[in-house]
Design an enzyme around this catalytic site. Structure first.
Site, mmCIF file in Angstrom:
data_model
loop_
_atom_site.group_PDB
_atom_site.id
_atom_site.type_symbol
_atom_site.label_atom_id
_atom_site.label_comp_id
_atom_site.label_asym_id
_atom_site.label_seq_id
_atom_site.Cartn_x
_atom_site.Cartn_y
_atom_site.Cartn_z
ATOM 1 N N CYS A 1 -7.581 -6.999 2.203
ATOM 2 C CA CYS A 1 -7.429 -6.194 1.010
ATOM 3 C C CYS A 1 -8.604 -6.147 0.219
ATOM 4 C CB CYS A 1 -6.149 -6.868 0.379
ATOM 5 S SG CYS A 1 -4.699 -6.667 0.864
ATOM 6 N N GLY B 1 0.812 -1.159 -0.059
ATOM 7 C CA GLY B 1 -0.040 0.074 -0.055
ATOM 8 C C GLY B 1 0.793 1.210 -0.075
#
Length: 235
Positions: A185, A156
């Site tokens: 996710c 990320g």
């Protein structure tokens, strides 16, 4: 004109020298919000001569929800705090036994695009695991690194002023059960795995040493500097 040319060459040389160096900041088990705010401040205050850095650490238990994160992916957070953050992606879990590497790079100076950086981070992890005989791979539609269709590492990032912060999280030797409280996710039923169970690095300390070597190769870094603690303003 000749003076301007020399100055331009000096500027290019200086930038090249900086990109060949990397500062490794080793931290312990840290509060998420404290480190997140420090990353933001570092990124806002860095300049063209600031060395790129990797921050290596573990976090106290926390769920982090990305900018586009949907509440439906938080199934049962319970007593684990949820922090909404400014990275991309959905929800993930951080906790002791997971190696987190925050990647603080000047992309413009390194002539790297965001997609190229994501690929580089995936290659760092694939290379690390390959050294243990583990065949890992990336997925084009789901950033991260996988082994036998189970996820071993998450990615990320956030880019501000041409510089990145946030980074990657590698499951090493941790309690994986909190992942059952979320759709990791954003994927319902995503299986999470860890290095310890696959014959990979058996400790975060071992994984740290290995991953720094992989970053050094992937970023073509000649010189590593090492420091500890979050007081980056006094480096």
């Amino acid at each position: 004109m000749q003076t301007e040319s020399v100055q331009a060459e000096d500027t290019v040389t200086a930038a090249a020298d900086v990109t060949r160096q990397l500062l490794i900041r080793e931290l312990g088990t840290e509060d998420y919000t404290t480190v997140w705010q420090a990353m933001q401040q570092f990124t806002d205050q860095r300049n063209e001569q600031t060395l790129d850095q990797l921050w290596l650490l573990e976090h106290q238990p926390v769920f982090t929800q990305g900018q586009a994160g949907k509440e439906e992916h938080l199934l049962l957070p319970g007593d684990i705090p949820v922090v909404r953050v400014d990275r991309g992606g959905q929800v993930t879990y951080h906790g002791p036994g997971q190696l987190v590497v925050y990647v603080l790079l000047n992309l413009k100076r390194r002539n790297l695009g965001v997609r190229a950086l994501v690929t580089l981070l995936e290659q760092v992890l694939i290379e690390l695991l390959a050294a243990y005989g583990i065949t890992a791979y990336a997925k084009a539609d789901a950033p991260g690194v996988y082994v036998n269709d189970a996820k071993i590492a998450s990615l990320g990032l956030r880019v501000r002023k041409g510089c990145t912060f946030h980074g990657l999280a590698l499951n090493v030797d941790m309690d994986l059960s909190p992942f059952l409280r979320i759709n990791p996710c954003g994927y319902a039923g995503m299986q999470m795995i860890q290095c310890k169970d696959l014959g990979g690095p058996q400790s975060v300390a071992e994984a740290k040493q290995r991953i720094v070597q992989c970053f050094q190769r992937q970023l073509n870094v000649a010189t590593l500097q090492h420091t500890t603690g979050l007081d980056w303003q006094n480096d």
